[in-house]
Write a protein that holds these residues in place. Sequence first.
Motif, mmCIF file in Angstrom:
data_model
loop_
_atom_site.group_PDB
_atom_site.id
_atom_site.type_symbol
_atom_site.label_atom_id
_atom_site.label_comp_id
_atom_site.label_asym_id
_atom_site.label_seq_id
_atom_site.Cartn_x
_atom_site.Cartn_y
_atom_site.Cartn_z
ATOM 1 N N GLU A 72 0.812 -1.208 0.000
ATOM 2 C CA GLU A 72 0.000 0.000 0.000
ATOM 3 C C GLU A 72 0.849 1.263 0.000
ATOM 4 O O GLU A 72 0.363 2.340 -0.326
ATOM 5 C CB GLU A 72 -0.937 0.021 1.215
ATOM 6 N N GLU A 273 -2.280 12.419 -6.321
ATOM 7 C CA GLU A 273 -2.889 11.087 -6.404
ATOM 8 C C GLU A 273 -2.639 10.439 -7.757
ATOM 9 O O GLU A 273 -2.447 9.230 -7.850
ATOM 10 C CB GLU A 273 -4.387 11.172 -6.104
ATOM 11 N N ARG A 277 -0.541 6.870 -8.604
ATOM 12 C CA ARG A 277 -1.041 5.823 -9.496
ATOM 13 C C ARG A 277 -0.047 5.522 -10.615
ATOM 14 O O ARG A 277 0.148 4.367 -10.983
ATOM 15 C CB ARG A 277 -2.394 6.246 -10.059
ATOM 16 N N ARG A 309 -2.632 -10.012 -7.687
ATOM 17 C CA ARG A 309 -2.932 -8.745 -6.999
ATOM 18 C C ARG A 309 -2.153 -7.595 -7.613
ATOM 19 O O ARG A 309 -2.705 -6.506 -7.830
ATOM 20 C CB ARG A 309 -2.599 -8.881 -5.511
ATOM 21 N N ARG A 313 -4.082 -4.536 -9.437
ATOM 22 C CA ARG A 313 -3.888 -3.165 -8.947
ATOM 23 C C ARG A 313 -3.448 -2.259 -10.090
ATOM 24 O O ARG A 313 -3.816 -1.082 -10.139
ATOM 25 C CB ARG A 313 -2.850 -3.157 -7.819
ATOM 26 N N ARG A 316 -6.513 -1.438 -12.242
ATOM 27 C CA ARG A 316 -7.390 -0.469 -11.592
ATOM 28 C C ARG A 316 -6.760 0.916 -11.545
ATOM 29 O O ARG A 316 -7.443 1.941 -11.718
ATOM 30 C CB ARG A 316 -7.737 -0.927 -10.177
ATOM 31 N N ASP A 407 -9.127 -7.282 -1.361
ATOM 32 C CA ASP A 407 -8.124 -6.224 -1.221
ATOM 33 C C ASP A 407 -8.534 -4.986 -2.010
ATOM 34 O O ASP A 407 -8.357 -3.855 -1.559
ATOM 35 C CB ASP A 407 -6.760 -6.719 -1.714
ATOM 36 N N LEU A 408 -9.101 -5.208 -3.194
ATOM 37 C CA LEU A 408 -9.534 -4.093 -4.017
ATOM 38 C C LEU A 408 -10.752 -3.415 -3.407
ATOM 39 O O LEU A 408 -10.862 -2.184 -3.404
ATOM 40 C CB LEU A 408 -9.843 -4.589 -5.429
ATOM 41 N N GLU A 411 -9.552 -1.172 -0.685
ATOM 42 C CA GLU A 411 -8.920 0.044 -1.190
ATOM 43 C C GLU A 411 -9.961 1.030 -1.708
ATOM 44 O O GLU A 411 -9.896 2.237 -1.431
ATOM 45 C CB GLU A 411 -7.928 -0.299 -2.303
ATOM 46 N N GLU A 414 -11.811 2.564 1.171
ATOM 47 C CA GLU A 414 -10.974 3.540 1.875
ATOM 48 C C GLU A 414 -10.938 4.865 1.118
ATOM 49 O O GLU A 414 -11.018 5.937 1.715
ATOM 50 C CB GLU A 414 -9.559 2.990 2.051
ATOM 51 N N GLU A 415 -10.828 4.784 -0.195
ATOM 52 C CA GLU A 415 -10.824 6.008 -0.993
ATOM 53 C C GLU A 415 -12.140 6.764 -0.877
ATOM 54 O O GLU A 415 -12.184 7.985 -1.009
ATOM 55 C CB GLU A 415 -10.541 5.671 -2.452
ATOM 56 N N SER A 419 -15.036 2.085 5.676
ATOM 57 C CA SER A 419 -14.336 0.855 6.024
ATOM 58 C C SER A 419 -15.181 -0.330 5.571
ATOM 59 O O SER A 419 -16.296 -0.162 5.072
ATOM 60 C CB SER A 419 -14.080 0.780 7.535
#
Length: 886
Positions: A72, A273, A277, A309, A313, A316, A407-408, A411, A414-415, A419
């Motif tokens: 992360e 941001e 990425r 993963r 990631r 995405r 996991d996605l 994420e 969170e963005e 939660s």
Amino acid sequence: MKTSEIAQRYLDYFEKNDHQIVPSASLVSDDPSLLFTVAGMVPMIPYLTGVVPAPYPRIADVQKCIRTNDIEEVGRTARHGTFFQMLGNWSFGDYFKEGAIRYAWELLTTSEADGGLGFDEKDLWVTVYETDDEAEAIWRDIIGLKPERIQRLGRADNYWNTGQPGPGGPDSEIFFDRGPAYGKDGGPAVDDSRFLEIWNLVFMQDFIENIRGKTEFDIVGELPMKNIDTGMGLERVAFLKQGVENMYETDQVRPVLDRAVELSGRRYGAVHEDDVRFRVVADHVRSSLMLLSDGVRPTNEGRGYILRRLMRRTVRAMRLLGVDAPTFPELFAASRDAMKASYPVLETDWSTLSSAAFAEEETFRRTLAQGSTILDLALDETKKSGGSTLSGSEAFLLHDTYGFPIDLTLEVAEEAGLSVDRSAFDSLMQEQRSRAKADARNRKRQLADVSVYRDFRALGETTFAGYTDLQTESRILGIIVDGQTVQSANEGDVAEVILPETTLYAESGGQVADKGTIVGAGFELDVLDVQRPVPGLISHTVHVASGTVALDDAATTVVDAANRRAARQAHSATHLVHAALRDTLGKDATQSGSLNRAGYMRFDFAWSQPLSTETRSEIEDITNRAVQEALEVTTRIVSLDEAKEAGAMALFGEKYGDVVRMVDIGGPWSRELCAGTHVSSSSEIGLVSVVGESSVGASNRRIEALVGQDAFRELAAERTVVSQLSAALKAPRDQLASRIDELQANLKSAEKRIAQFEAKEREGRVPALVESAETVGAYRVVATSLGEVGSADDVRTLALSVRERLGSAPAVAALGGVAAGRPIVVIATNDAARAEGAKAGALVRLAAGVLGGGGGGKDDVAQGGGTDASALPAALSAIVTELRGA
């Protein structure tokens, strides 16, 4: 200075100084406790610990490494990357501190023109372990470094060990001062952002024991042979030498970042941001390409999951940068070109590596298309309702139905400032695993979208040559990995292989797939399963045991002969059992399913009543008489109409073509449509032993039987048991049943008498228990431990009896006991006690809490227990105390 040049200068320098240059070990670690090679020293651990003698006294290498613990943080700092390369030089009982320090300093500070790395001495600082006077003296007196640029730090910073008892030692780290723009002055002890560690020199000299933590251990002596273990981060040196801000902007990583910028149309350096990425894409593409080159393939477990993963990631991140179209063909090609100078295999194996990468992107794009919309809606609904947590059930739905990784989901949530209820998600996952195990037969394997087989089927039907041969020459027509066609599969991969002809039987008609192998020049494939994903096409699921298999390779299918022989016996036995059933029960006993595998058969048939013992024996007898008669087994290819006219049995609901295969055993006695493999004579079956008959529905029964050697072994085992029982009971075999009936009757009679004695004994204790009653507040209370008891029922019976004997005044009977090592409490209250407020359920919960357990019941009688039998007196005392205060 290019990254590859830095690495080459490093190797050239140490080769000139008598080091053996060794190639990088694989990213897939040999250490069973590690998924990947996470540090440069991992391949050297056997030598450093002395478990394996070092092949050379001096070694230097450039080791590939992968770390994903801080995934992360990738893109957010200058130092976090998943793939990195560690430059290392190693001494096994050869040079030690002075040599390691001299080599490092000379290479770092020698000018580029003279083959060094050209660092200015004034920009370098070092740290040493707090008690390492020797290392500090070498830096100060031999190297000539100013004392103010040598700092002493403790175990957390400057002591290395494996985390296990064994070798360890102090280290000395070299730092580069990036200047005041990056932080305050004062050296690495003050600011490790400005002062960047580039080289760590470990002086392995101690033997340590009693490890209690990273800094908590005992140094118990010196090693008989002292080693040097050093590591210099290639990416860190590269971004310093190339004058860029971080590792993502170096020549081996920046081309991917630049290509992502071009594809997105956004500018690097404009929005924080977006920059994160871009760096995630650059790092993850390179890491994925390197993992692919070492044979890892995206899957849902272990190493494959980590690779998946990273790749997902990346997809995405590109979507968040505004790119919805496929990007891997561009991004992975850019990484290949940037890395091929150091790793030529990336170019030579490009076809194989790229096909795996592109297929994974396409698979995930489909997943995202379905999952993203659903997740966005779920997040919006959560926000609108004022919630802050996405439910675990919604996260599970995304994972289970749409393949959207948790996991996605975490994420994305969170963005969005939310939660996810991870504990609920994990609970649902565990439930799913349990269901999956119970239903494994029905979900034997997950076939991809059948469209992947379309092109192969268009080439014609797969020829099955296994009726007459166990081997046949063929070629690799297609390879499928994770639902996508690929050019090749490497050692360790699991793939589907399509061949134009095969001798390996595909599971059908109740017969399980053959076992065997597919072999060719340079590869061997273990066959895990054989299926017909679409009519006319056979697909082999294989594990690549060795080598690499590629399209158009010549291949030979090899059937496991012993397994096939036993499977043939079981399948032919199923036909015999079917005929025997119809002979015994009539034509209404029609087949509804079957399973045949080596040594075992089961046969489901329409019937609503259990079979009697006599009927089971008759079916078994008819079947084995057919075996003994050595009935001829023949097969004919005929039209479906012709087969029906001949009276061939067909499985209801099964689809048959115009041309069918008809199997006769003993002529018309057993005549069925069947594509399975069979014996040539019923005598080859050997023996059929019916071992079970049961219900599989309201109107279906199931017969199970062992066949051939398995049947013989089962009967031999039963014979042994019968002989042992006969000897133990001193009864001939023909009298065993009556003797056992007699013993059971005697046992029941004895148990009845014992129960009567116990009941009488319990009743005999009641007067004494009533006599022990004490006045507690408004109640007469009996609170006593009975010691060891047979069961909770014994305690309950006594408590009820005591309550009745205590009369009509407020009374409470609280009795405890220990049954099978566990404490039990039963409380009984009369009407008057309940009127005063004494509730049995509440009191028993109080006592059970003291016992470390729980309990419950009604107001008049309740029962509880726990795990701590020694607390029984305290539990009873707690009841008395509660009643006293009531």
